[in-house]
Design an enzyme around this catalytic site. Structure first.
Site, short mmCIF file in Angstrom:
data_model
loop_
_atom_site.label_atom_id
_atom_site.label_comp_id
_atom_site.label_asym_id
_atom_site.label_seq_id
_atom_site.Cartn_x
_atom_site.Cartn_y
_atom_site.Cartn_z
N CYS A 149 0.80 -1.23 0.00
CA CYS A 149 0.00 0.00 0.00
C CYS A 149 0.83 1.27 0.00
O CYS A 149 0.26 2.36 0.03
CB CYS A 149 -0.90 0.01 1.23
N GLN A 150 2.15 1.20 -0.04
CA GLN A 150 2.94 2.41 0.17
C GLN A 150 2.61 3.52 -0.84
O GLN A 150 2.60 4.70 -0.50
CB GLN A 150 4.44 2.09 0.08
#
Length: 566
Positions: A149-150
């Site tokens: 998800c970065q």
């Protein structure tokens, strides 16, 4: 519930699904460090012990590498391998059999893109067929996962073109290949915020939903999944599933079209309305019309917890009052304190499905992963300041002023700010008790001497749920107002907040730094990246209920057809 999990991490979602009665057919994880924890707790494999030759030659390891630079007998190197340097399939060492033999119940360590390519290769056709058939147990019920998800996260890079952002589409490709009844995708709330691309707003979550609706439209042998998947998009908060953390998440639950049609006929009005809300979007996608954000509803129980009341989703917002940080971790610093109902619940509900190992002990004074970090005096002194500021409230102008002074943005404080904190005690001298500052000038000089480039540090508030966990441990310090509290949380304390039971043991190194942060996933990061197991359990219960409802509807329709044929 027979499920496959992609982007499995250390096993938070799988642990919840298993506690809800799920049976894992296969899992995939990129990082060997996270995979080591998954294998230890969910497969019962101690990979560090596997480095030593096994006397039992009949043993077949369930943790398998798709492609590694190192041979199977060099497991110690595999466990520290940079996953972004995995060789192309065929160029490295692979543990997978082309016929899919011994694949059932395995954890495949490798790149999901390469896994998709491996399954699509003609000589691996038998392995794909075995997988589709649930290794003889029938059609796969669920493919689940939380792609990294970065790039979507507000705490991350927020780059729509980042290569990590293609992973949800790889998820969709895997779903088309394997044809499960349901797909479940979890991600950060940041995916809901638009990206600016060529001067236009692009909503990544809408594009991901579109990819699932399009499954089968390319004619690439989608079989029973050729009708596509109807996406239902949700915004939830893990605290409403009973987690001791204010952790909002995007969830997409996608229904294979034939399953969707069967369920709609069985459901009550509120559930039908909830599902029907996605039909306009789905129909437009299938007709190759343009779709916008307005075409796809987002059911937001994070803002309105009552939104799911009386529907099949109500277990996602069951708890109106979340457990506090104290309830999660207070007993860990003193044997005189009893575990809270929250701790007892996660240990009972989730701990019973963890694979036990000899020597695992649940005694509170011997709990795993509870090594306390030691900090310099200046770090401890800052932590004490954060503890004091937490009493003023996150948005207090007085707290904001002191934070600005710590960051070098202010050189002096207003008198009313000093009045708010003058009676508080601070850590002024290493090894000594806490003392009051004698004047505003003394306090200002003290704060200026502690200036830091850290931008997001804070202290926990004991009576509140924790803020969303971050994978960098230095961002949060303990709420305990004593010398022992002037530290970051231990891995076990973070795990408690995330709802991991005490017998879930985190493996590999504790933390990392420097350039290795780009590819290593140590224990702190494993915890911070995980789907909270209690949230996973709530999702698992929802899928189980839908499967029962589908089975009843399917069997009823089949009986009607047979009766007419007779």
């Amino acid at each position: 519930m027979k499920y496959i999990e992609l982007f499995a991490g250390c096993g938070g979602l799988s642990l919840g699904l298993r506690a809800a009665g799920g049976q894992m057919l296969l899992a995939n994880e990129l990082s060997p460090m996270a995979a080591e924890t998954f294998a230890y707790n969910l497969l019962g494999e101690d990979l560090s012990e596997s480095v030593q030759p096994r006397l039992d030659t009949s043993y077949s390891q369930k943790t398998k590498w798709l492609s590694s630079r190192f041979a199977a007998d060099d497991l110690s190197s595999r466990l520290r391998e940079n996953p972004y340097l995995y060789p192309a399939v065929g160029d490295g060492h692979s543990d997978l059999h082309e016929a899919g033999l011994d694949l059932e119940g395995s954890l495949v360590v490798g790149n999901v893109r390469q896994l998709n390519a491996w399954l699509k290769t003609s000589h691996n056709r038998m392995a794909l067929e075995r997988l589709r058939d649930g290794f003889g147990k029938g059609n796969i019920d669920l493919v689940s996962g939380g792609p990294p998800c970065q790039s979507f996260s507000m705490a991350g890079m927020r780059e729509y073109s980042n290569s990590r952002n293609v992973l949800p589409w790889e998820f969709a490709k895997f779903v088309q290949l394997t044809r499960p009844k349901f797909a479940l995708l979890e991600n950060v709330t940041g995916i809901l915020r638009p990206f600016q691309v060529a001067g236009k707003q692009v909503f990544a979550w809408v594009e991901v939903a579109k990819a699932f609706a399009q499954i089968g439209m390319d004619g690439d042998e989608a079989g029973v999944a050729q009708g596509g998947y109807v996406p239902v998009c949700l915004h939830v908060n893990a605290k409403n599933a009973g987690v001791a953390q204010n952790r909002t998440r995007f969830i997409m639950l996608a229904f294979r079209r034939d399953v969707y049609d069967c369920l709609v006929r069985q459901m009550g009005e509120r559930d039908r309305n909830l599902l029907h809300s996605s039909e306009n979007f789905f129909a437009k996608v299938r007709q190759e019309q343009d779709v916008t954000r307005e075409d796809l509803p987002l059911h937001d129980a994070a803002k309105v917890p009552t939104a799911f009341d009386g529907t099949f989703l109500e277990s996602l917002a069951k708890y109106r009052s979340a457990p506090s940080v104290k309830e999660a971790i207070d007993d860990l610093h003193s044997q005189e304190l009893s575990p809270s109902p929250y701790v007892l619940r996660i240990n009972d509900l989730l701990g019973r499905v963890v694979q036990e190992h000899p020597g695992t002990c649940l005694a509170r004074d011997q709990v795993a992963n509870h090594d306390k970090r030691v900090h310099r005096f200046d770090v401890q002194a800052r932590f004490r300041i954060y503890q004091v500021l937490s009493k003023l409230g996150k948005f207090s102008p007085h707290a904001v002023a002191v934070i600005k002074m710590l960051r070098g943005e202010l050189d002096s404080l207003e008198d009313d700010t000093w009045e708010k904190i003058a009676s508080e005690r601070f850590y002024l001298t290493a090894g000594a008790p806490f003392y009051k500052c004698q004047s505003k000038d003394v306090f200002e000089a003290f704060v200026i001497a502690l200036r830091t480039g850290k931008r997001s540090q804070r202290a926990l508030v004991g009576d509140d749920p924790a803020p969303a966990a971050l994978s960098i441990p230095d961002d949060t310090c303990h709420f305990l107002e004593s010398l022992d509290g002037l530290r970051t949380l231990t891995v076990r304390e973070m795990a408690r907040i995330q709802s991991f039971p005490d017998n879930f043991v985190f493996r590999s190194k504790t933390t990392t730094g420097g350039h290795k942060r780009k590819y290593e996933v140590p224990q702190y990061t494993q915890v911070g990246n995980a789907v909270p197991p209690l949230l996973g359990h709530a999702l698992g219960e929802i899928i189980q209920a839908l499967l029962r409802q589908y089975s009843q509807g399917y069997e009823g329709a089949r009986a009607t057809v047979l009766k007419k044929a007779a």
